[in-house]
Design a protein around this motif. Structure first.
Motif, PDB file in Angstrom:
ATOM      1  N   MET A   1      18.768 -10.473  12.911  1.00 47.49           N
ATOM      2  CA  MET A   1      17.582 -10.015  12.302  1.00 47.49           C
ATOM      3  C   MET A   1      18.396  -8.780  11.334  1.00 47.49           C
ATOM      4  O   MET A   1      19.492  -7.973  12.125  1.00 47.49           O
ATOM      5  N   THR A   2      17.947  -8.939  10.159  1.00 44.61           N
ATOM      6  CA  THR A   2      18.805  -8.161   9.039  1.00 44.61           C
ATOM      7  C   THR A   2      18.231  -6.891   8.997  1.00 44.61           C
ATOM      8  O   THR A   2      16.515  -6.369   8.466  1.00 44.61           O
ATOM      9  N   PRO A   3      18.505  -5.635   9.274  1.00 40.87           N
ATOM     10  CA  PRO A   3      18.215  -4.432   8.818  1.00 40.87           C
ATOM     11  C   PRO A   3      17.964  -4.643   7.376  1.00 40.87           C
ATOM     12  O   PRO A   3      18.382  -4.976   6.292  1.00 40.87           O
ATOM     13  N   VAL A   4      16.369  -4.187   6.736  1.00 38.27           N
ATOM     14  CA  VAL A   4      16.059  -3.604   6.001  1.00 38.27           C
ATOM     15  C   VAL A   4      15.948  -2.545   4.589  1.00 38.27           C
ATOM     16  O   VAL A   4      15.917  -2.160   3.738  1.00 38.27           O
ATOM     17  N   MET A   5      16.945  -1.357   5.693  1.00 40.31           N
ATOM     18  CA  MET A   5      17.135  -0.360   5.286  1.00 40.31           C
ATOM     19  C   MET A   5      18.357   0.026   5.838  1.00 40.31           C
ATOM     20  O   MET A   5      18.821   0.419   6.800  1.00 40.31           O
ATOM     21  N   ASP A   6      19.018   0.854   5.283  1.00 40.30           N
ATOM     22  CA  ASP A   6      20.583   0.965   4.941  1.00 40.30           C
ATOM     23  C   ASP A   6      20.742   2.777   5.388  1.00 40.30           C
ATOM     24  O   ASP A   6      19.601   3.015   5.125  1.00 40.30           O
ATOM     25  N   ALA A   7      22.289   3.326   6.030  1.00 43.52           N
ATOM     26  CA  ALA A   7      22.167   4.258   6.448  1.00 43.52           C
ATOM     27  C   ALA A   7      21.645   5.018   5.153  1.00 43.52           C
ATOM     28  O   ALA A   7      20.778   6.497   5.599  1.00 43.52           O
ATOM     29  N   ALA A   8      22.249   5.155   4.089  1.00 45.89           N
ATOM     30  CA  ALA A   8      21.836   6.265   3.097  1.00 45.89           C
ATOM     31  C   ALA A   8      20.586   6.040   2.913  1.00 45.89           C
ATOM     32  O   ALA A   8      19.972   7.472   2.488  1.00 45.89           O
ATOM     33  N   SER A   9      19.865   5.070   2.699  1.00 43.84           N
ATOM     34  CA  SER A   9      18.277   4.930   2.108  1.00 43.84           C
ATOM     35  C   SER A   9      17.086   6.047   3.576  1.00 43.84           C
ATOM     36  O   SER A   9      16.839   6.580   3.595  1.00 43.84           O
ATOM     37  N   LEU A  10      17.894   5.837   4.679  1.00 48.24           N
ATOM     38  CA  LEU A  10      17.183   6.643   6.390  1.00 48.24           C
ATOM     39  C   LEU A  10      17.429   7.717   5.752  1.00 48.24           C
ATOM     40  O   LEU A  10      16.347   8.663   6.198  1.00 48.24           O
ATOM     41  N   ASN A  11      18.917   8.506   5.921  1.00 43.61           N
ATOM     42  CA  ASN A  11      19.035   9.483   5.219  1.00 43.61           C
ATOM     43  C   ASN A  11      18.305  10.541   3.961  1.00 43.61           C
ATOM     44  O   ASN A  11      17.360  11.375   4.246  1.00 43.61           O
ATOM     45  N   SER A  12      17.857   9.530   3.567  1.00 46.74           N
ATOM     46  CA  SER A  12      17.161  10.319   2.077  1.00 46.74           C
ATOM     47  C   SER A  12      15.629   9.830   2.830  1.00 46.74           C
ATOM     48  O   SER A  12      14.538  10.997   2.224  1.00 46.74           O
ATOM     49  N   LEU A  13      15.208   9.021   3.452  1.00 47.63           N
ATOM     50  CA  LEU A  13      13.780   9.194   3.462  1.00 47.63           C
ATOM     51  C   LEU A  13      13.203  10.365   4.449  1.00 47.63           C
ATOM     52  O   LEU A  13      12.620  11.496   4.797  1.00 47.63           O
TER      53      LEU A  13
END
Length: 140
Positions: A1-13
């Motif tokens: 299963m491929t993630p839909v959010m990467d580290a950068a988008s998670l940090n921004s969120l």
């Protein structure tokens, strides 16, 4: 299963929805059903004796599980912890960041179950192990 959010988008969120703690944590790696989160250890995280406090380690575990869950399902901010346990096994080394390695074992429509292993940055010895269950809100 491929993630839909990467580290950068998670940090921004995290900076957007949890500004009160976002500066203390950084999502460093995201993979299928896995995420690594760093606790940037500072004076506020220490207890007497110069070691990282249990509440700070628990916060790392909880945020790491939240990060891996959102990485897989997207920015569902209302996903919440429904069960958590933590075993503290070793004293963290002073002056070193902690890494929480989260892994999902089950990702269903309403529940996600996983664990988090916490280590000192650059070390392999596990300091704490947490088992967590998250509730995923229904789609609207």
């Amino acid at each position: 299963m491929t993630p839909v959010m990467d580290a950068a988008s998670l940090n921004s969120l995290m900076a957007e929805i949890f500004p009160q703690v976002a500066a203390d944590f950084r999502v460093e790696r995201v993979a299928s059903m896995e995420a690594d989160v760093r606790l940037l250890v500072g004076d506020a995280h220490l207890r007497p004796g110069g070691t990282v406090s249990g509440p700070s380690m628990f916060a790392l575990a909880d945020l790491a599980m939240y990060a891996v869950l959102l990485a897989m399902i997207g920015p569902v901010a209302l996903a919440v912890t429904t069960n958590a346990s933590i075993d503290f096994m070793r004293k963290p080394e002073a002056g070193r960041d902690l890494i929480g390695r989260a892994r999902l074992h089950k990702l269903g429509k309403v529940l996600a179950v996983g664990d988090v292993l916490i280590t000192n940055d650059g070390a392999e010895a596990v300091l704490a192990r947490s088992s967590m269950t998250y509730a995923i809100p229904p789609e609207r």
